[in-house]
Write an enzyme that holds these catalytic residues in place. Structure first.
Site, PDB file in Angstrom:
ATOM      1  N   VAL A  98      65.103  -6.366  58.080  1.00 50.79           N
ATOM      2  CA  VAL A  98      64.324  -7.383  58.783  1.00 50.79           C
ATOM      3  C   VAL A  98      64.877  -7.595  60.192  1.00 50.79           C
ATOM      4  O   VAL A  98      64.128  -7.724  61.161  1.00 50.79           O
ATOM      5  CB  VAL A  98      64.324  -8.708  57.994  1.00 50.79           C
ATOM      6  CG1 VAL A  98      63.774  -9.846  58.851  1.00 50.79           C
ATOM      7  CG2 VAL A  98      63.481  -8.567  56.719  1.00 50.79           C
ATOM      8  N   GLU A  99      66.180  -7.609  60.323  1.00 47.64           N
ATOM      9  CA  GLU A  99      66.801  -7.896  61.617  1.00 47.64           C
ATOM     10  C   GLU A  99      66.553  -6.802  62.655  1.00 47.64           C
ATOM     11  O   GLU A  99      66.140  -7.101  63.778  1.00 47.64           O
ATOM     12  CB  GLU A  99      68.305  -8.110  61.447  1.00 47.64           C
ATOM     13  CG  GLU A  99      68.690  -9.403  60.742  1.00 47.64           C
ATOM     14  CD  GLU A  99      68.422 -10.634  61.587  1.00 47.64           C
ATOM     15  OE1 GLU A  99      68.207 -10.501  62.809  1.00 47.64           O
ATOM     16  OE2 GLU A  99      68.422 -11.743  61.023  1.00 47.64           O
ATOM     17  N   THR A 100      66.840  -5.560  62.316  1.00 48.80           N
ATOM     18  CA  THR A 100      66.827  -4.506  63.345  1.00 48.80           C
ATOM     19  C   THR A 100      66.187  -3.198  62.904  1.00 48.80           C
ATOM     20  O   THR A 100      66.336  -2.189  63.593  1.00 48.80           O
ATOM     21  CB  THR A 100      68.258  -4.195  63.812  1.00 48.80           C
ATOM     22  OG1 THR A 100      69.028  -3.712  62.700  1.00 48.80           O
ATOM     23  CG2 THR A 100      68.934  -5.428  64.402  1.00 48.80           C
ATOM     24  N   MET A 147      67.975 -10.766  64.107  1.00 50.68           N
ATOM     25  CA  MET A 147      68.109 -12.005  63.527  1.00 50.68           C
ATOM     26  C   MET A 147      68.156 -12.851  64.570  1.00 50.68           C
ATOM     27  O   MET A 147      68.798 -12.573  65.474  1.00 50.68           O
ATOM     28  CB  MET A 147      69.248 -11.990  62.655  1.00 50.68           C
ATOM     29  CG  MET A 147      70.094 -13.171  62.356  1.00 50.68           C
ATOM     30  SD  MET A 147      71.407 -13.176  61.578  1.00 50.68           S
ATOM     31  CE  MET A 147      71.899 -14.288  61.441  1.00 50.68           C
TER      32      MET A 147
END
Length: 380
Positions: free
Chosen positions: A162-164, A1
């Site tokens: 989505v972030e990691t 993010m």
């Protein structure tokens, strides 16, 4: 993010999101050389940099001798009771990360935004299957978070994915290095002073978080913007919204997926998530040319749902599914390059996601990935 922080300080994104913390900018420049930047007469205050043998380690910069850093140290001593000599020793270990500077520079405005291409990076088979595995492994924690905070499991799964990619890409920059570099030498942009103030706040939070947690701040690894762990929280967000959801006595977003689950849900709940409210409704625009100027007035009007359905339909916005008339909406435009844009009506819950990362593309990717993981899980 991309970075997570309190509303109004984002970006991010915005930082990232707005470049995402797991994305590498295509316009990354070469690492700068190690030549001295100042004359010998100014050595005591110079920003001396010496390139290390490993470019990823950054460069020696004598941060403790920078006037602005010295003033920051004084503030930390006065405000929080830190020992000055210890902070000086700490900043003598901090390295200058030129790569963070280059990645933070705005990308050249060459290609038009393309929602379809952006979405394809995140809603794809590998990430969907990883999401199914994550959901199956942590189903109990996800159910508990949904019950406690009202945030659906699929949205939590979507954000962490989505972030990691569920903990696979958490970043390998030393957070102290990246944040200090950006706090005192942010790229020359119109928002430079505001961004440096933001990162100085994050540097303050990094030192406080390390002190409160009893850890060496140099053990904290994250994105080039200093975002940490599975959900890529900025240090201030960890202190404000982090949750000890696994009951082990401390918030650990680096090593505890369960803490990450609870913290993401808590963050959204604190940023306007409303239990049971839908997130988005598909929409089209009237083909009546006389309506064009009217619906355009609803584009780019901030990150909040503030218009009634009657206002939007009167301007030529046509819902694909008729939503409740007592709700408020924002008109979301997802540009598709040379192809027609995609339009949606976003509720308070959609805009709660944009407080995590100030990007319509990001928020819709979270929604779509979470939905895809849920569907794939029911089919297995």
């Amino acid at each position: 993010m991309s970075m997570k922080s309190t509303p109004g300080l984002h970006t991010v994104a915005q930082l990232c999101a707005i470049a995402l913390a797991i994305c590498v900018s295509p316009n990354l420049l070469a690492q700068q050389s190690g030549s001295a930047k100042t004359s010998a007469a100014k050595t005591s205050a110079a920003k001396i940099r010496k390139v290390s043998s490993n470019a990823d380690d950054g460069e020696f910069a004598n941060f403790a001798e920078w006037k602005e850093v010295s003033a920051f140290i004084d503030q930390m001593v006065e405000k929080h009771g830190f020992d000055r000599s210890e902070l000086v020793a700490t900043f003598n270990q901090v390295r200058y990360i030129d790569r963070a500077i280059q990645l933070m520079k705005p990308a050249p405005a060459s290609k038009p935004k393309n929602w379809a291409a952006y979405r394809a990076r995140f809603v794809e088979p590998v990430r969907i299957q990883a999401g199914v595995d994550f959901w199956n492994t942590y189903a109990d924690a996800l159910s508990r978070a949904e019950a406690q905070y009202g945030v659906p499991a699929e949205i939590i799964v979507g954000i962490i994915g989505v972030e990691t990619v569920y903990g696979r890409n958490v970043g390998n920059f030393r957070v102290m290095d990246a944040i200090t570099t950006l706090a005192f030498d942010y790229p020359n942009t119109p928002t430079r002073e505001a961004r440096m103030a933001f990162f100085r706040g994050e540097l303050e939070s990094t030192l406080l978080y390390a002190k409160e947690s009893g850890i060496d701040p140099f053990t904290l690894l994250g994105s080039y913007a200093g975002a940490i762990g599975w959900p890529q929280f900025m240090p201030s967000s960890i202190r404000q919204y982090g949750v000890d959801f696994d009951g082990k006595g401390r918030v650990d977003l680096r090593n505890s997926p369960v803490d990450a689950i609870g913290s993401v849900a808590h963050y959204l709940a604190e940023h306007g998530w409303k239990t049971g409210m839908p997130i988005v409704f598909p929409a089209t625009l009237s083909t009546d040319t006389s309506a064009e100027n009217r619906w355009q007035a609803f584009i780019g009007q901030g990150l909040e749902a503030k218009y009634s359905l009657d206002e939007l339909t009167a301007a030529g916005v046509v819902p694909g599914v008729v939503p409740p008339n007592d709700m408020r909406f924002g008109l979301i435009d997802l540009q598709n390059g040379q192809d027609p844009s995609e339009y949606w009506l976003g509720t308070d819950n959609f805009f709660a996601i944009t407080q995590y990362n100030r990007s319509f593309f990001y928020a819709m990717s979270v929604v779509d990935l979470g939905r895809a993981v849920r569907v794939a899980r029911t089919q297995q």
